[in-house]
Design an enzyme around this catalytic site. Sequence first.
Site, PDB file in Angstrom:
ATOM      1  N   SER A 142      19.572   3.536 -42.376  1.00  0.00           N
ATOM      2  CA  SER A 142      19.461   4.148 -43.705  1.00  0.00           C
ATOM      3  C   SER A 142      20.061   5.549 -43.607  1.00  0.00           C
ATOM      4  O   SER A 142      20.186   6.097 -42.498  1.00  0.00           O
ATOM      5  CB  SER A 142      17.980   4.261 -44.085  1.00  0.00           C
ATOM      6  N   TYR A 155       9.137   6.157 -42.454  1.00  0.00           N
ATOM      7  CA  TYR A 155      10.451   5.548 -42.679  1.00  0.00           C
ATOM      8  C   TYR A 155      11.532   6.348 -41.955  1.00  0.00           C
ATOM      9  O   TYR A 155      12.387   5.779 -41.259  1.00  0.00           O
ATOM     10  CB  TYR A 155      10.710   5.480 -44.187  1.00  0.00           C
TER      11      TYR A 155
HETATM   12  N1  LIG Z   1      17.446  -0.611 -50.817  1.00  0.00           N
HETATM   13  C1  LIG Z   1      17.836   0.547 -50.333  1.00  0.00           C
HETATM   14  O1  LIG Z   1      18.119   1.486 -51.074  1.00  0.00           O
HETATM   15  C2  LIG Z   1      17.972   0.745 -48.851  1.00  0.00           C
HETATM   16  C3  LIG Z   1      18.609   1.912 -48.405  1.00  0.00           C
HETATM   17  C4  LIG Z   1      18.748   2.120 -47.042  1.00  0.00           C
HETATM   18  C5  LIG Z   1      18.288   1.194 -46.141  1.00  0.00           C
HETATM   19  N2  LIG Z   1      17.673   0.067 -46.584  1.00  0.00           N
HETATM   20  C6  LIG Z   1      17.193  -0.862 -45.577  1.00  0.00           C
HETATM   21  O2  LIG Z   1      17.746  -2.135 -45.783  1.00  0.00           O
HETATM   22  C7  LIG Z   1      16.886  -3.133 -45.241  1.00  0.00           C
HETATM   23  C8  LIG Z   1      16.677  -4.229 -46.271  1.00  0.00           C
HETATM   24  O3  LIG Z   1      15.991  -3.677 -47.384  1.00  0.00           O
HETATM   25  P1  LIG Z   1      16.188  -4.193 -48.874  1.00  0.00           P
HETATM   26  O4  LIG Z   1      16.424  -2.995 -49.690  1.00  0.00           O
HETATM   27  O5  LIG Z   1      17.151  -5.308 -48.917  1.00  0.00           O
HETATM   28  O6  LIG Z   1      14.694  -4.670 -49.176  1.00  0.00           O
HETATM   29  P2  LIG Z   1      14.063  -6.040 -49.696  1.00  0.00           P
HETATM   30  O7  LIG Z   1      12.645  -5.673 -50.012  1.00  0.00           O
HETATM   31  O8  LIG Z   1      14.908  -6.642 -50.747  1.00  0.00           O
HETATM   32  O9  LIG Z   1      14.117  -6.977 -48.404  1.00  0.00           O
HETATM   33  C9  LIG Z   1      13.291  -6.753 -47.296  1.00  0.00           C
HETATM   34  C10 LIG Z   1      13.313  -7.967 -46.385  1.00  0.00           C
HETATM   35  O10 LIG Z   1      12.459  -7.667 -45.273  1.00  0.00           O
HETATM   36  C11 LIG Z   1      11.515  -8.716 -45.107  1.00  0.00           C
HETATM   37  N3  LIG Z   1      10.247  -8.208 -44.595  1.00  0.00           N
HETATM   38  C12 LIG Z   1       9.399  -7.315 -45.175  1.00  0.00           C
HETATM   39  N4  LIG Z   1       8.293  -7.158 -44.407  1.00  0.00           N
HETATM   40  C13 LIG Z   1       8.452  -7.955 -43.327  1.00  0.00           C
HETATM   41  C14 LIG Z   1       7.653  -8.256 -42.194  1.00  0.00           C
HETATM   42  N5  LIG Z   1       6.438  -7.719 -42.003  1.00  0.00           N
HETATM   43  N6  LIG Z   1       8.127  -9.146 -41.296  1.00  0.00           N
HETATM   44  C15 LIG Z   1       9.318  -9.730 -41.488  1.00  0.00           C
HETATM   45  N7  LIG Z   1      10.125  -9.502 -42.530  1.00  0.00           N
HETATM   46  C16 LIG Z   1       9.684  -8.628 -43.444  1.00  0.00           C
HETATM   47  C17 LIG Z   1      11.332  -9.336 -46.497  1.00  0.00           C
HETATM   48  O11 LIG Z   1      10.857 -10.676 -46.376  1.00  0.00           O
HETATM   49  C18 LIG Z   1      12.748  -9.228 -47.049  1.00  0.00           C
HETATM   50  O12 LIG Z   1      13.493 -10.352 -46.627  1.00  0.00           O
HETATM   51  C19 LIG Z   1      15.602  -2.406 -44.835  1.00  0.00           C
HETATM   52  O13 LIG Z   1      15.597  -2.179 -43.449  1.00  0.00           O
HETATM   53  C20 LIG Z   1      15.693  -1.091 -45.595  1.00  0.00           C
HETATM   54  O14 LIG Z   1      14.989  -0.066 -44.955  1.00  0.00           O
HETATM   55  C21 LIG Z   1      17.511  -0.175 -47.916  1.00  0.00           C
END
Ligand SMILES: NC(=O)c1ccc[n+]([C@@H]2O[C@H](COP(=O)([O-])OP(=O)(O)OC[C@H]3O[C@@H](n4cnc5c(N)ncnc54)[C@H](O)[C@@H]3O)[C@@H](O)[C@H]2O)c1
Length: 260
Positions: A142, A155
């Site tokens: 991130s 985080y």
């Molecule tokens: N959305 C953003 O703005 C953003 C920005 C930077 C980084 N990220 C990172 O991207 C990655 C994906 O996030 P996203 O935005 O697609 O979120 P999302 O909520 O759409 O997806 C999260 C995924 O993680 C899985 N998950 C959650 N808890 C879990 C657990 N205990 N065990 C196993 N799997 C678990 C969920 O089942 C889901 O498939 C994350 O690591 C997040 O930190 C997201």
Amino acid sequence: MSKTRTALVTGSSSGIGLATAGVLAQRGYQIMLHGLEDAELGGLIARKLADEHGVRTDYCQADLSGTRQVERLYRSCVEQFGAVDILVNNAGIQFTAATAEFPPEKWDLILAVNLSAAFHASRLALPAMQRAGWGRIINIASVHGLVASANKSAYCAAKHGLVGLTKVMALEHAADGITANAICPGWTDTPLLNQQFENYAKEHGVSFDEAKLGLIHTKTPYPSLIAPQAIGELAAYLCSDAAAGITGAALPIDGAWTAH
Ligand SMILES: NC(=O)c1ccc[n+]([C@@H]2O[C@H](COP(=O)([O-])OP(=O)(O)OC[C@H]3O[C@@H](n4cnc5c(N)ncnc54)[C@H](O)[C@@H]3O)[C@@H](O)[C@H]2O)c1
């Protein structure tokens, strides 16, 4: 590609993981999907991807807050496909509160899912990648792996840790045909942000859509959320031969958030 390579994408039932799995399937990789959803729903997602792109897919449910479940997920991918050639450590969760009020159990959970799970999956995948002389580890970190924001202690700690882990693995395996990189997205259009948008809308008395733009502009001049697909495209590039020399990098895709 002489053999069809397999990508294990954690947290690929939603958001960035699902989009990345889609882009990699489009490129012809076999995909092991993973999430918290039950086998029926996960199976549906996997079959849809297989039908769309004509590749083999499967789905494994596992709660990655526990080491044993990470091991079960890895084993299940090897049993189904014979290997994990590409590991995308993407599963992640978020919770916001001031450090002094941060619930200790939320700290433990965020560190476990966002950082420790990536370590465990990587330590399991590396020996076989080393034997094969080829591998790709892509950690979805991130901007919070590069800079901080208030109220995101766990985080930020987890994501900075993930960037550090990435660099160590890159140094250890640069001569083995294995690359390890972190992708550092800014605001990306996934359900992960909904709680933050709702909080902002309540605090500022604006609609959900106005809250989106308002929150985006607190950090970046780019006036849109990043498309999850764009993160997948960068991951796919990191899997290509052209990217063999990119390792140990933490690549922002953040609308100039970290340019400040
Ligand atoms: N959305 C953003 O703005 C953003 C920005 C930077 C980084 N990220 C990172 O991207 C990655 C994906 O996030 P996203 O935005 O697609 O979120 P999302 O909520 O759409 O997806 C999260 C995924 O993680 C899985 N998950 C959650 N808890 C879990 C657990 N205990 N065990 C196993 N799997 C678990 C969920 O089942 C889901 O498939 C994350 O690591 C997040 O930190 C997201």
